[in-house]
Design an enzyme around this catalytic site. Sequence first.
Site, PDB file in Angstrom:
ATOM      1  N   GLY A  11       0.845  -1.367   0.256  1.00  0.00           N
ATOM      2  CA  GLY A  11       0.092   0.092  -0.075  1.00  0.00           C
ATOM      3  C   GLY A  11       1.105   1.322   0.104  1.00  0.00           C
ATOM      4  NE  ARG A  72      -0.502  -5.505  -1.532  1.00  0.00           N
ATOM      5  CZ  ARG A  72      -1.441  -4.571  -1.431  1.00  0.00           C
ATOM      6  NH1 ARG A  72      -2.488  -4.456  -2.395  1.00  0.00           N
ATOM      7  NH2 ARG A  72      -1.479  -3.698  -0.582  1.00  0.00           N
ATOM      8  CG  ASP A 103       4.734  -7.436   7.187  1.00  0.00           C
ATOM      9  OD1 ASP A 103       3.896  -7.075   6.450  1.00  0.00           O
ATOM     10  OD2 ASP A 103       4.058  -8.254   8.081  1.00  0.00           O
ATOM     11  CB  THR A 126       3.004   0.068   5.832  1.00  0.00           C
ATOM     12  OG1 THR A 126       1.698   0.035   6.177  1.00  0.00           O
ATOM     13  CG2 THR A 126       3.649  -0.083   6.913  1.00  0.00           C
ATOM     14  CG  ASP A 128      -1.473  -0.999   7.663  1.00  0.00           C
ATOM     15  OD1 ASP A 128      -1.415  -2.118   7.154  1.00  0.00           O
ATOM     16  OD2 ASP A 128      -2.270  -0.046   7.477  1.00  0.00           O
ATOM     17  CG  ASP A 130       1.918  -3.248  10.175  1.00  0.00           C
ATOM     18  OD1 ASP A 130       1.176  -4.389   9.458  1.00  0.00           O
ATOM     19  OD2 ASP A 130       2.630  -2.942   9.515  1.00  0.00           O
ATOM     20  NE  ARG A 172      -2.186  -5.190   4.948  1.00  0.00           N
ATOM     21  CZ  ARG A 172      -2.675  -5.411   3.758  1.00  0.00           C
ATOM     22  NH1 ARG A 172      -3.438  -6.167   3.423  1.00  0.00           N
ATOM     23  NH2 ARG A 172      -2.115  -4.469   2.946  1.00  0.00           N
TER      24      ARG A 172
HETATM   25  O1  F6P Z   1      -1.217  -1.790   4.407  1.00  0.00           O
HETATM   26  C1  F6P Z   1      -1.786  -0.510   4.017  1.00  0.00           C
HETATM   27  C2  F6P Z   1      -3.338  -0.590   3.684  1.00  0.00           C
HETATM   28  O2  F6P Z   1      -3.916   0.795   3.423  1.00  0.00           O
HETATM   29  C3  F6P Z   1      -4.140  -1.381   4.728  1.00  0.00           C
HETATM   30  O3  F6P Z   1      -4.347  -0.335   6.007  1.00  0.00           O
HETATM   31  C4  F6P Z   1      -5.495  -1.636   4.034  1.00  0.00           C
HETATM   32  O4  F6P Z   1      -6.046  -2.676   4.736  1.00  0.00           O
HETATM   33  C5  F6P Z   1      -4.904  -2.233   2.741  1.00  0.00           C
HETATM   34  O5  F6P Z   1      -3.705  -1.413   2.479  1.00  0.00           O
HETATM   35  C6  F6P Z   1      -5.667  -1.994   1.693  1.00  0.00           C
HETATM   36  O6  F6P Z   1      -5.096  -2.423   0.473  1.00  0.00           O
HETATM   37  P1  F6P Z   1      -5.737  -1.968  -0.829  1.00  0.00           P
HETATM   38  O7  F6P Z   1      -4.974  -0.725  -1.125  1.00  0.00           O
HETATM   39  O8  F6P Z   1      -4.995  -3.082  -1.871  1.00  0.00           O
HETATM   40  O9  F6P Z   1      -7.130  -2.174  -1.145  1.00  0.00           O
END
Ligand code: F6P
Length: 327
Positions: A11, A72, A103, A126, A128, A130, A172
């Site tokens: 992300g 990804r 990670d 990130t 998050d 985390d 997440r």
């Molecule tokens: O890891 C960052 C994040 O924003 C998370 O908080 C969230 O759940 C996820 O990415 C959303 O992923 P995407 O952008 O692929 O929908």
Amino acid sequence: MKKIALLTSGGDAPGMNAAIRAIVKTCLHYSIVPVGVRNGFDGLINGDFIEMNYEDVNNIIHLGGTILGSARSDEFRTQQGRSKVVHHFKTAEIDGLIVIGGDGSFKGAHVLSQEMPLKIIGLPGTIDNDLYGTEVSIGYDTALNTVVQAVDKIRDTASSHKRIFFVEVMGRDAGFIALNSAIASGAESVLIPETVTDLDQLISQIKTQNKGKRSSIIIVAEGDDEGGAMDIMRKVKPFFEGYDLRTTILGHIQRGGSPTYADRAFATRAGIHAVEILRMGKTNLMVGIKSDEIIEVPLSDAITKKSIPDVQKERIMEVLLTGSSIN
Ligand code: F6P
């Protein structure tokens, strides 16, 4: 160290461009060629590389998102896919790689470093927050400010209509954004994945806290064990006859926006440090920050260990917030 590749993965996060800028400028300072990889691991597989120069990173420090793109890649998970990367890196004579991501991105880079002579440094990127071993990751501060400003706006309308709002935030399966935005926005309750959510306790506490107030706000981490904000509201609604309940899911606005000072400063310092330690021959480390000092964390720790929010933080959960039972 003649050529260093850099990529953003997972992300996107505000501040990634500040890191890209710092890495490119530091490489050029030491006459190292910075090679941008477009679209994260997809770009590694497809050999989508671009040698970068000062003009590529002019006037980007304030931009959210990532100028390199992020994606990804399922193909990267396969040996065959990774052999393409090894070929591209050998052809391009790249001997160092800086990965800006979470990670999952570090896991991929670590595997690559075991399959070819490549030095790897990770930057925690990130919202998050985390990642183990660093107090903050790039993007976290900006996301927190975005959430707090959004909750302030929700409070305005909730108070006008005497409503109870369940606001869902990202993270997440981590509760850092939820916990700290709840503290800063004066939320009445917060639900995070790291603590067991007791709905009976939440219901009674919302009613108690709501007495005499024109609004209540419950911040719900998207990974909470009882589900997201919509799920929580659906489960408690039958117990709120006569109350006006609403839900707001903040979503991807938490990922955008111009990075704050804190994210720009950390990203810049970390980007410089990453190039410096690659030049020293270091590898398989994540650059982090603790008490405003730039530190190095074994990449294996960042990949395998979990960082959890300090729910006992100065007893704030008991004094200001309710809704989660402290384990
Ligand atoms: O890891 C960052 C994040 O924003 C998370 O908080 C969230 O759940 C996820 O990415 C959303 O992923 P995407 O952008 O692929 O929908």
